[in-house]
Design an enzyme around this catalytic site. Structure first.
Site, mmCIF file in Angstrom:
data_model
loop_
_atom_site.group_PDB
_atom_site.id
_atom_site.type_symbol
_atom_site.label_atom_id
_atom_site.label_comp_id
_atom_site.label_asym_id
_atom_site.label_seq_id
_atom_site.Cartn_x
_atom_site.Cartn_y
_atom_site.Cartn_z
ATOM 1 C CE1 TYR A 1 -3.906 2.331 0.826
ATOM 2 C CE2 TYR A 1 -2.310 3.372 2.281
ATOM 3 C CZ TYR A 1 -3.527 3.394 1.617
ATOM 4 O OH TYR A 1 -4.356 4.498 1.741
ATOM 5 C CE LYS B 1 -3.510 5.167 -1.544
ATOM 6 N NZ LYS B 1 -4.576 5.720 -2.406
HETATM 7 N N1 LIG Z 1 -9.479 6.319 5.241
HETATM 8 C C1 LIG Z 1 -8.215 6.717 5.438
HETATM 9 O O1 LIG Z 1 -7.755 6.827 6.572
HETATM 10 C C2 LIG Z 1 -7.340 7.067 4.242
HETATM 11 C C3 LIG Z 1 -6.139 7.735 4.487
HETATM 12 C C4 LIG Z 1 -5.317 8.093 3.414
HETATM 13 C C5 LIG Z 1 -5.713 7.762 2.127
HETATM 14 N N2 LIG Z 1 -6.878 7.092 1.923
HETATM 15 C C6 LIG Z 1 -7.235 6.778 0.531
HETATM 16 O O2 LIG Z 1 -8.470 7.414 0.216
HETATM 17 C C7 LIG Z 1 -9.150 6.667 -0.789
HETATM 18 C C8 LIG Z 1 -10.565 6.409 -0.316
HETATM 19 O O3 LIG Z 1 -10.501 5.661 0.882
HETATM 20 P P1 LIG Z 1 -11.732 5.460 1.878
HETATM 21 O O4 LIG Z 1 -11.192 5.441 3.242
HETATM 22 O O5 LIG Z 1 -12.825 6.372 1.512
HETATM 23 O O6 LIG Z 1 -12.086 3.939 1.506
HETATM 24 P P2 LIG Z 1 -13.455 3.177 1.311
HETATM 25 O O7 LIG Z 1 -13.096 1.740 1.296
HETATM 26 O O8 LIG Z 1 -14.474 3.645 2.290
HETATM 27 O O9 LIG Z 1 -13.924 3.652 -0.148
HETATM 28 C C9 LIG Z 1 -13.206 3.269 -1.286
HETATM 29 C C10 LIG Z 1 -14.042 3.507 -2.508
HETATM 30 O O10 LIG Z 1 -13.300 3.048 -3.652
HETATM 31 C C11 LIG Z 1 -14.098 2.168 -4.407
HETATM 32 N N3 LIG Z 1 -13.273 1.193 -5.112
HETATM 33 C C12 LIG Z 1 -12.557 0.164 -4.600
HETATM 34 N N4 LIG Z 1 -11.958 -0.518 -5.605
HETATM 35 C C13 LIG Z 1 -12.299 0.091 -6.750
HETATM 36 C C14 LIG Z 1 -12.014 -0.139 -8.122
HETATM 37 N N5 LIG Z 1 -11.247 -1.168 -8.520
HETATM 38 N N6 LIG Z 1 -12.543 0.705 -9.039
HETATM 39 C C15 LIG Z 1 -13.330 1.733 -8.661
HETATM 40 N N7 LIG Z 1 -13.651 1.994 -7.395
HETATM 41 C C16 LIG Z 1 -13.137 1.179 -6.453
HETATM 42 C C17 LIG Z 1 -15.052 1.529 -3.401
HETATM 43 O O11 LIG Z 1 -16.208 1.031 -4.036
HETATM 44 C C18 LIG Z 1 -15.359 2.740 -2.505
HETATM 45 O O12 LIG Z 1 -16.352 3.563 -3.096
HETATM 46 C C19 LIG Z 1 -8.313 5.423 -1.039
HETATM 47 O O13 LIG Z 1 -7.487 5.624 -2.163
HETATM 48 C C20 LIG Z 1 -7.455 5.320 0.226
HETATM 49 O O14 LIG Z 1 -6.277 4.615 -0.005
HETATM 50 C C21 LIG Z 1 -7.704 6.753 2.935
#
Ligand SMILES: NC(=O)c1ccc[n+]([C@@H]2O[C@H](COP(=O)([O-])OP(=O)(O)OC[C@H]3O[C@@H](n4cnc5c(N)ncnc54)[C@H](O)[C@@H]3O)[C@@H](O)[C@H]2O)c1
Length: 256
Positions: free
Chosen positions: A163, A167
């Site tokens: 991961y 990123k």
């Molecule tokens: N939540 C955190 O703490 C955090 C921190 C830093 C970065 N992020 C990043 O933010 C982004 C969103 O994370 P989140 O926490 O909202 O996660 P989440 O799991 O709640 O939502 C992820 C979304 O991406 C969609 N998704 C997954 N695989 C997919 C694919 N192959 N094609 C299209 N859509 C797809 C899912 O359906 C969902 O709508 C991610 O890239 C994650 O790595 C999250």
């Protein structure tokens, strides 16, 4: 012109990948509240359509719900075709979709590594490329790529080398493409959030309390809604002289 006018997105069209929940959905709501018509996408069409109509009802904007797995170029291209057919243009693309799995480096199965890279890094590339082709023709556009504080720091105690690598890759991809497209009117920036309360991290309650929160200088995780204003900034003319840049929104986690 009043400074707040720079943040307005009236008449703009914004695509947010992975916006059926979490940070993508919160960002889509914020972009719509700032005036944009928004395209909601996810791996399941029904979820995307449900969120699209929720946002249309609450903001009065035009919305479109589409199915798109960002790791598949034919689905990404079909999504862009449908956006152009519906709205005739694309001004903003937030390449947010991402997944996370936890595994010790010596145990990560090759298939899991490939799958995570296909969504988090190749997916961001495919969507940047496809959105860029439209925006370069238009001579304008703002692309935002979802990185993470994990681009910079090593998370503890969960092991997520694949991961973190995905990123960090998003950040360098953002910089390289930003430099290519800067003279042609298309800006490309990244956002690097810290821990936010979404379903992605909901299963880690014990880690949150014992490991994560004590290491966050602000002493708390963020709510998804807190990402919205940062996305509106990067999407809008408020960031008109920013490209290849990164907004770190991590409550100070990466300072310690
Ligand atoms: N939540 C955190 O703490 C955090 C921190 C830093 C970065 N992020 C990043 O933010 C982004 C969103 O994370 P989140 O926490 O909202 O996660 P989440 O799991 O709640 O939502 C992820 C979304 O991406 C969609 N998704 C997954 N695989 C997919 C694919 N192959 N094609 C299209 N859509 C797809 C899912 O359906 C969902 O709508 C991610 O890239 C994650 O790595 C999250």
């Amino acid at each position: 012109m009043n400074v707040l006018d720079k943040f307005k997105l009236d008449g703009k069209v914004a695509l947010i990948t992975g916006s059926t929940r979490g940070l993508g959905k919160a960002s889509a709501i914020a972009l719509a509240q700032a005036g944009a018509n928004v395209v909601i996408t996810g791996t399941k069409l029904k979820d995307a359509q449900t969120v699209a109509s929720e946002i249309a009802d609450s903001t009065g904007r035009k919305t479109l719900g589409l199915q798109c797995d960002v790791s598949k170029s034919e689905q990404v291209n079909a999504m862009m075709d449908e956006i152009i057919e519906t709205f005739g243009k694309l001004d903003i693309a937030f390449n947010n979709a991402g997944i996370a799995t936890v595994a010790n480096a010596e145990d990560i199965p090759e298939e899991d590594y490939d799958n995570l890279m296909a969504v988090n890094l190749k997916g961001v590339f495919l969507c940047t490329q496809a959105a860029g082709r439209i925006m370069l023709r238009q001579g304008s556009g703002s692309i935002i790529n979802m990185a993470s504080m994990s681009s910079h720091i090593v998370n503890v105690p969960q092991n997520i080398a694949h991961y973190a690598a995905s990123k960090a890759g998003v950040l360098q991809l953002t910089k390289a493409i930003a430099a290519e497209w800067a003279p042609r009117g298309v800006r490309v920036n990244a956002i690097s959030p810290g821990y936010h309360n979404t379903e992605m991290v909901a299963g880690f309650k014990e880690l949150q309390e014992q490991w994560w929160v004590p290491r966050i200088p602000m002493g708390r995780m963020a709510q998804p809604v807190e990402i919205g204003p940062a996305i509106v900034f990067l999407a809008s003319d408020a960031s008109s002289y920013m490209t290849g840049g990164e907004l770190v929104t991590d409550g100070g986690y990466s300072l310690w």
